[in-house]
Design a protein around this motif. Structure first.
Motif, PDB file in Angstrom:
ATOM      1  N   SER A  53       4.313  10.476  -6.551  1.00  0.00           N
ATOM      2  CA  SER A  53       5.421  10.838  -7.430  1.00  0.00           C
ATOM      3  C   SER A  53       4.920  11.128  -8.835  1.00  0.00           C
ATOM      4  N   PHE A  54       3.971  10.341  -9.291  1.00  0.00           N
ATOM      5  CA  PHE A  54       3.378  10.559 -10.607  1.00  0.00           C
ATOM      6  C   PHE A  54       2.721  11.938 -10.668  1.00  0.00           C
TER       7      PHE A  54
ATOM      8  N   THR B 263      12.582   5.388  -4.843  1.00  0.00           N
ATOM      9  CA  THR B 263      12.157   6.652  -5.424  1.00  0.00           C
ATOM     10  C   THR B 263      12.480   6.723  -6.912  1.00  0.00           C
ATOM     11  N   SER B 264      11.651   7.451  -7.634  1.00  0.00           N
ATOM     12  CA  SER B 264      11.898   7.692  -9.060  1.00  0.00           C
ATOM     13  C   SER B 264      12.730   8.953  -9.265  1.00  0.00           C
TER      14      SER B 264
ATOM     15  N   ALA C 213       0.828  -1.201   0.000  1.00  0.00           N
ATOM     16  CA  ALA C 213       0.000   0.000   0.000  1.00  0.00           C
ATOM     17  C   ALA C 213       0.863   1.252   0.000  1.00  0.00           C
ATOM     18  N   ARG C 214       1.919   1.225   0.793  1.00  0.00           N
ATOM     19  CA  ARG C 214       2.796   2.390   0.883  1.00  0.00           C
ATOM     20  C   ARG C 214       3.477   2.672  -0.453  1.00  0.00           C
ATOM     21  N   GLU C 215       3.979   1.620  -1.100  1.00  0.00           N
ATOM     22  CA  GLU C 215       4.639   1.803  -2.391  1.00  0.00           C
ATOM     23  C   GLU C 215       3.664   2.341  -3.428  1.00  0.00           C
TER      24      GLU C 215
ATOM     25  N   ASP D   2      11.126  13.370   1.800  1.00  0.00           N
ATOM     26  CA  ASP D   2      11.604  12.996   0.470  1.00  0.00           C
ATOM     27  C   ASP D   2      13.082  12.638   0.495  1.00  0.00           C
ATOM     28  N   ALA D   3      13.846  13.368   1.277  1.00  0.00           N
ATOM     29  CA  ALA D   3      15.292  13.148   1.360  1.00  0.00           C
ATOM     30  C   ALA D   3      15.780  13.742   2.671  1.00  0.00           C
TER      31      ALA D   3
END
Length: 328
Positions: free
Chosen positions: A83-84, A284-285, A74-76, A148-149
């Protein structure tokens, strides 16, 4: 056998938020929805999967074994959808939009101003939401997709996270002003054994970096005395012992007649340091974007004159205290 209907994005997002907050009210607030709407999304998702995902108690929510097994998927899915949406909003541009950036407490006081001011000038289309927290909390929020980072010392074990090395930051010893070591530049690490060495508590990675320097504990085992570097510095200034600090932190301490600095000698071409890097999720993409950001941040540190050493293979040159020119 009929295929199970696919869950909606809102149902998956509700489930992830509820697992992260472990409270219906807090999860609903984080999503900006009503609590009944959140409850309905969870009930619908549980019917789809044919089992209970969370156990409702009077105080908080407990995730069931079924919920634990499905949560990573679910998280992914939620992170991929977000991200999309962000990539679509930014039309594929790099280093634009919002980035939620974590930073450790022993770095943030003197690095955060450099990062915030520098990025606002160089990358005006990038909005930085900075959060200061310990390494453990940073890695948890990264995994949850709530950061995010992050910029932190990467000499730690990391799971489900990737690190882009940026620079090595020298470590120095802070001592009382009247200490025999004041001003030394040839200190050996084993000399710490006989000192009353003060440490931060176990939640702070600087503690582990300091312990890694020590060869033996001798008759004065290191003592965890405080949660913040500022408190440890005050204890040193008042004669309670000595401590190891990142050299960059000296800038935030300012001038003082109550403490002095001792530096380690170069042994084998190096002296004790910690490696600073930009950390992000493996999945991450935006990996290439974060690699570019790490290069920008390293250049900002160099231009600000903060002490750093080259990371082997990076092609960067060393910069010392007070150096303002950019190393090409």
């Amino acid at each position: 056998m009929a295929a199970t209907p696919l869950p909606s994005f809102s149902q998956l997002r509700a489930f992830v938020a509820l697992c992260d907050n472990q409270h219906f009210g807090e999860a609903a607030a984080s999503l900006g929805v009503s609590q009944p709407s959140l409850s309905q999304a969870i009930h619908t998702l549980e019917r789809r999967v044919g089992g209970e995902l969370v156990e409702r108690t009077t105080r908080k929510v407990l995730v069931t074994p079924l919920g634990e097994s499905l949560l990573p998927f679910a998280r992914e899915a939620v992170l991929a959808a977000e991200s999309f949406s962000q990539a679509a909003a930014n039309e594929g541009a790099s280093l634009v939009g919002t980035i939620r950036l974590g930073m450790i407490p022993t770095l943030a006081p003197y690095l955060a101003p450099v990062v915030l001011d520098g990025l606002s000038e160089l990358l005006p289309e990038l909005r930085v939401e900075l959060r200061e927290m310990t390494t453990g909390d940073i890695l948890t929020l990264l995994e949850q997709g709530r950061l995010d980072a992050a910029v932190l010392a990467i000499d730690v074990d990391m799971q489900r996270a990737a690190a882009v090395p940026m620079f090595d930051e020298p470590l120095v010893v802070l001592v009382p002003a009247d200490h025999p070591w004041a001003g030394r530049t040839d200190l050996r690490t084993n000399e710490l054994d006989a000192q009353n060495l003060l440490l931060l508590d176990e939640s702070n990675c600087l503690r582990q970096e300091t312990l890694a320097i020590c060869q033996h504990y001798g008759s004065h085992p290191p003592v965890a005395v405080a949660a913040t570097l500022a408190t440890v510095v005050q204890m040193v200034a008042h004669g309670s012992g000595v401590t190891v600090v990142p050299e960059g932190a000296l800038r935030m301490l300012g001038d003082s007649a109550t403490y002095a600095v001792a530096r380690f000698r170069q042994e084998g071409g190096t002296a004790p340091s910690r490696r600073i890097g930009l950390v992000h999720r493996i999945s991450t993409s935006r990996a290439e974007e974060f690699e570019a950001l790490a290069r920008v941040l390293t250049d900002l540190v160099r231009e600000a004159g903060l002490p750093l050493r080259e990371v082997p293979g990076s092609g960067h040159q060393d910069a010392g205290p007070g150096r303002e020119d950019r190393a090409d």
